[in-house]
Design a protein around this motif. Structure first.
Motif, PDB file in Angstrom:
ATOM      1  N   VAL A  90      43.048  36.013  51.758  1.00 25.01           N
ATOM      2  CA  VAL A  90      43.240  34.992  50.470  1.00 25.01           C
ATOM      3  C   VAL A  90      42.036  36.183  50.101  1.00 25.01           C
ATOM      4  N   ARG A  91      42.326  36.222  48.408  1.00 22.69           N
ATOM      5  CA  ARG A  91      41.484  37.181  47.856  1.00 22.69           C
ATOM      6  C   ARG A  91      40.930  35.574  46.355  1.00 22.69           C
ATOM      7  N   GLN A  92      39.854  35.443  45.803  1.00 21.47           N
ATOM      8  CA  GLN A  92      40.070  34.895  44.935  1.00 21.47           C
ATOM      9  C   GLN A  92      39.419  35.316  43.360  1.00 21.47           C
ATOM     10  N   ILE A  93      39.325  35.349  42.264  1.00 24.46           N
ATOM     11  CA  ILE A  93      38.853  36.001  40.754  1.00 24.46           C
ATOM     12  C   ILE A  93      37.925  35.005  41.058  1.00 24.46           C
ATOM     13  N   GLN A  94      36.809  35.606  41.292  1.00 26.84           N
ATOM     14  CA  GLN A  94      35.419  35.113  41.046  1.00 26.84           C
ATOM     15  C   GLN A  94      34.982  35.491  39.659  1.00 26.84           C
ATOM     16  N   GLY A  95      35.386  35.944  38.614  1.00 26.25           N
ATOM     17  CA  GLY A  95      35.318  36.469  37.047  1.00 26.25           C
ATOM     18  C   GLY A  95      35.842  37.165  36.532  1.00 26.25           C
ATOM     19  N   LEU A  96      36.929  36.888  34.717  1.00 24.87           N
ATOM     20  CA  LEU A  96      37.102  36.986  34.879  1.00 24.87           C
ATOM     21  C   LEU A  96      36.939  37.321  32.574  1.00 24.87           C
ATOM     22  N   ALA A  97      36.360  38.589  32.424  1.00 25.93           N
ATOM     23  CA  ALA A  97      36.111  38.427  30.587  1.00 25.93           C
ATOM     24  C   ALA A  97      36.804  39.703  29.672  1.00 25.93           C
ATOM     25  N   VAL A  98      36.595  39.170  28.852  1.00 21.67           N
ATOM     26  CA  VAL A  98      37.372  39.791  28.042  1.00 21.67           C
ATOM     27  C   VAL A  98      36.763  39.768  26.122  1.00 21.67           C
ATOM     28  N   ALA A  99      36.002  41.261  26.038  1.00 20.67           N
ATOM     29  CA  ALA A  99      35.607  41.415  24.886  1.00 20.67           C
ATOM     30  C   ALA A  99      35.982  41.176  23.597  1.00 20.67           C
ATOM     31  N   GLY A 100      35.588  40.168  22.722  1.00 20.47           N
ATOM     32  CA  GLY A 100      36.295  38.988  21.246  1.00 20.47           C
ATOM     33  C   GLY A 100      36.576  40.577  21.107  1.00 20.47           C
ATOM     34  N   TRP A 101      36.217  41.285  20.575  1.00 17.73           N
ATOM     35  CA  TRP A 101      37.746  42.151  19.653  1.00 17.73           C
ATOM     36  C   TRP A 101      38.955  42.634  20.553  1.00 17.73           C
ATOM     37  N   ALA A 102      38.402  42.532  22.057  1.00 19.35           N
ATOM     38  CA  ALA A 102      40.102  42.811  22.711  1.00 19.35           C
ATOM     39  C   ALA A 102      40.759  41.790  22.270  1.00 19.35           C
ATOM     40  N   ARG A 103      40.676  40.408  22.594  1.00 13.76           N
ATOM     41  CA  ARG A 103      41.654  39.022  22.920  1.00 13.76           C
ATOM     42  C   ARG A 103      42.682  39.024  22.029  1.00 13.76           C
ATOM     43  N   GLY A 104      43.934  38.345  22.751  1.00 14.79           N
ATOM     44  CA  GLY A 104      45.011  38.693  22.462  1.00 14.79           C
ATOM     45  C   GLY A 104      45.900  39.905  21.976  1.00 14.79           C
ATOM     46  N   ARG A 105      45.404  40.562  22.870  1.00 13.37           N
ATOM     47  CA  ARG A 105      46.510  42.271  22.395  1.00 13.37           C
ATOM     48  C   ARG A 105      46.921  42.195  24.423  1.00 13.37           C
ATOM     49  N   GLY A 106      47.230  40.819  25.338  1.00 10.87           N
ATOM     50  CA  GLY A 106      46.969  40.966  26.626  1.00 10.87           C
ATOM     51  C   GLY A 106      46.197  41.843  27.960  1.00 10.87           C
ATOM     52  N   LEU A 107      44.647  41.299  27.143  1.00  5.60           N
ATOM     53  CA  LEU A 107      44.435  42.476  27.900  1.00  5.60           C
ATOM     54  C   LEU A 107      43.620  41.451  29.546  1.00  5.60           C
ATOM     55  N   GLY A 108      43.994  40.099  29.002  1.00  7.53           N
ATOM     56  CA  GLY A 108      44.259  39.776  29.759  1.00  7.53           C
ATOM     57  C   GLY A 108      44.357  38.952  31.094  1.00  7.53           C
ATOM     58  N   ARG A 109      45.888  39.240  31.159  1.00  9.50           N
ATOM     59  CA  ARG A 109      47.264  39.357  31.602  1.00  9.50           C
ATOM     60  C   ARG A 109      47.137  40.906  32.428  1.00  9.50           C
ATOM     61  N   THR A 110      46.922  41.834  31.584  1.00  8.68           N
ATOM     62  CA  THR A 110      47.168  42.859  32.070  1.00  8.68           C
ATOM     63  C   THR A 110      45.675  42.774  33.696  1.00  8.68           C
ATOM     64  N   LEU A 111      44.264  42.667  33.205  1.00 10.43           N
ATOM     65  CA  LEU A 111      43.575  42.563  33.918  1.00 10.43           C
ATOM     66  C   LEU A 111      43.768  41.322  35.191  1.00 10.43           C
ATOM     67  N   ILE A 112      44.526  40.233  35.026  1.00 12.83           N
ATOM     68  CA  ILE A 112      45.086  39.599  36.004  1.00 12.83           C
ATOM     69  C   ILE A 112      45.853  40.177  36.989  1.00 12.83           C
ATOM     70  N   GLY A 113      47.122  41.145  36.550  1.00 12.30           N
ATOM     71  CA  GLY A 113      48.005  41.387  37.147  1.00 12.30           C
ATOM     72  C   GLY A 113      47.618  42.446  38.079  1.00 12.30           C
ATOM     73  N   ALA A 114      46.022  43.151  37.228  1.00 10.28           N
ATOM     74  CA  ALA A 114      45.848  44.553  37.980  1.00 10.28           C
ATOM     75  C   ALA A 114      45.336  43.489  39.506  1.00 10.28           C
ATOM     76  N   ALA A 115      44.920  42.914  39.238  1.00 10.17           N
ATOM     77  CA  ALA A 115      44.284  41.960  40.876  1.00 10.17           C
ATOM     78  C   ALA A 115      44.456  41.152  41.234  1.00 10.17           C
ATOM     79  N   CYS A 116      46.040  41.287  41.101  1.00 10.58           N
ATOM     80  CA  CYS A 116      46.741  40.841  42.310  1.00 10.58           C
ATOM     81  C   CYS A 116      47.411  41.707  42.494  1.00 10.58           C
ATOM     82  N   LEU A 117      47.238  42.887  41.713  1.00  7.83           N
ATOM     83  CA  LEU A 117      48.108  44.412  42.728  1.00  7.83           C
ATOM     84  C   LEU A 117      46.776  45.001  43.524  1.00  7.83           C
TER      85      LEU A 117
END
Length: 175
Positions: A90-117
C-alpha cells in the motif's frame, strides 16, 4: 498584473532537496482549514524536507512562466502508510498541493495519476489517503480518479469552530 503561465502538458518529476524552499512556500500559500489540521505555519518555518518527509517521496509539477523560468506549480507526497512488511503493498498520499494560479487546469488530476503510477512502480497494488469531510473539491477530485470512501471518523477534528470528519479513501492500482 498577473503573471501568465503555460501549463499545456505539466512536467511531473521527482523532487530534489533544492525544491524544499519552493515547496515550503507552496504549502504556506495554500494553507487552509479546508485541508489542514495543523495550525497556520508561523516563522521561523520548518524545512519542507526532514527525516520523515524526504525528496524521494515527493513528485513535483512544474510550469513555465512568461519569462521562460520553470517554477513549482504543485506536488504530491506518496509514502508507505506504515513501516510494516504486511502493509508494504500500500502507498498513501500524504500531501497534495496546487498553486492557486495553477488550479482548474487538471494539475491535481495529473499529480494523482503520477502518484498512482509511481506507487505501482514501487510494487504497490493499492493507494489510500485521508481527506477532511468538508473538503468537497478534493473529495470530488479523488472520486473522479477512482477513489472510494472506505471509512469515516466522525467529528475527528475541531477546525474553524466546528467538528469535521476525517474521511479515509482508497483505490486499487490495477492497470
Amino acid at each position: 498584473m498577473a503573471e501568465s503561465f503555460d501549463l499545456p502538458v505539466p512536467r511531473v518529476r521527482s523532487a530534489v532537496l533544492d525544491d524544499g524552499p519552493a515547496l515550503g512556500e507552496l504549502d504556506r500559500s495554500t494553507w487552509s482549514t479546508l485541508h489542514a489540521v495543523q495550525p497556520r505555519p508561523q516563522p521561523p518555518y520548518e524545512p519542507f524536507f526532514d527525516d520523515r518527509h524526504r525528496p524521494q517521496d515527493v513528485l513535483v509539477a512544474d510550469a513555465v512562466n512568461a519569462a521562460g523560468e520553470t517554477v513549482v506549480a504543485g506536488y504530491v507526497r506518496i509514502v508507505p502508510p506504515t513501516p510494516l512488511a504486511c502493509n508494504a503493498h500500500v502507498r498513501q498520499i500524504q500531501g497534495l498541493a496546487v498553486a492557486g494560479w495553477a488550479r482548474g487546469r487538471g494539475l491535481g488530476r495529473t499529480l494523482i495519476g503520477a502518484a498512482c503510477l509511481a506507487a505501482r512502480r514501487q510494487g504497490a497494488n493499492r493507494i489510500t489517503l485521508r481527506v477532511l469531510g468538508h473538503n468537497a473539491p478534493a473529495r470530488a477530485l479523488y472520486e473522479a480518479e477512482g477513489f472510494t470512501v472506505e471509512g469515516v471518523l466522525p467529528g475527528e477534528f475541531f477546525l474553524g469552530g466546528r467538528y469535521v470528519d476525517d474521511v479515509m479513501m482508497g483505490r486499487p492500482l490495477t492497470p
